[in-house]
Write an enzyme that holds these catalytic residues in place. Sequence first.
Site, PDB file in Angstrom:
ATOM      1  N   HIS A   1       0.804  -1.219   0.000  1.00  0.00           N
ATOM      2  CA  HIS A   1       0.000   0.000   0.000  1.00  0.00           C
ATOM      3  C   HIS A   1       0.844   1.281   0.000  1.00  0.00           C
ATOM      4  CE1 HIS A   1       0.836   0.965   4.234  1.00  0.00           C
ATOM      5  NE2 HIS A   1       0.938  -0.348   4.350  1.00  0.00           N
TER       6      HIS A   1
ATOM      7  N   HIS B   1      12.036  -0.577 -13.039  1.00  0.00           N
ATOM      8  CA  HIS B   1      11.836  -2.014 -13.267  1.00  0.00           C
ATOM      9  C   HIS B   1      11.896  -2.724 -11.910  1.00  0.00           C
ATOM     10  CE1 HIS B   1      13.282  -5.947 -15.450  1.00  0.00           C
ATOM     11  NE2 HIS B   1      12.239  -6.147 -14.675  1.00  0.00           N
TER      12      HIS B   1
END
Length: 214
Positions: free
Chosen positions: A137, A146
Amino acid sequence: MRLRPVIVYGAGGHAKVVIDILEVAGQHTILGLIDDDPYKIGTFFCGYKVLGDMRTLQDWQADPPAIILAIGDNHIRSRLAGRLTRFPFTTAVHPTATVARKVSVGEGTVMMAHAVINPGAVIGNHVIVNTGAIVDHDCIIGDFVHLSPGVKLGGHVTIGSKAHVGIGATVINDVSIGAGSIIGAGAAVVEDVPDGVLAIGVPAGVIKRVEPIP
Ligand SMILES: CC(C)(COP(=O)(O)OP(=O)(O)OC[C@H]1O[C@@H](n2cnc3c(N)ncnc32)[C@H](O)[C@@H]1OP(=O)(O)O)[C@@H](O)C(=O)NCCC(=O)NCCS
């Protein structure tokens, strides 16, 4: 449902996975591929023709199709995006990826099989959330990042643009990783990492600066 035409930029290993995602997600029709390797032009890859290189797109006369940059190198994706501004970029999300409702996902971003993005996360443009990566979250993931297969980010982690987090690395909650930095495979990041460095190990430590520095 009308399928959206897309051109995949890249005809290598990463593109193979992106093409599979586009096929199984079933929202696009792939017109063909683009690659800057002259030896690939005119060949077929995963059943699609390599239509040309960057110039082929720059000379494109018809309605611009959507593009997806299927190249693993963050710096190359960034450079290509800067040269293709007249094209819309599409996202590719594998049907097994779990993306919470309150998540923002930027253009051109790819989410591979079994990726999980939890509520409040903000994912930038042209990000790769690779196979099985977990973004908890309220994480903020910069453009062209990446996250390699199996990466785990705790809550409220911030990752700067073009950073690369290596396979299986873990980042504890509330930590930030600087732009352009590389985190080695299997690292455990327990404190902030500055811009433009390579950090490895458990716990992760900075071992050198990396080029190009963003
Ligand atoms: C960390 C990394 C970037 C280093 O690459 P590099 O600069 O070419 O470094 P080298 O391979 O020359 O290794 C240098 C030293 O670091 C060690 N090392 C390399 N990667 C390491 C890692 N992830 N953790 C701990 N040590 C590592 C090597 O064993 C070597 O040790 P030595 O000097 O005692 O022999 C690379 O090994 C890595 O982990 N890359 C992530 C790849 C990845 O996740 N790809 C995802 C594709 S989808």
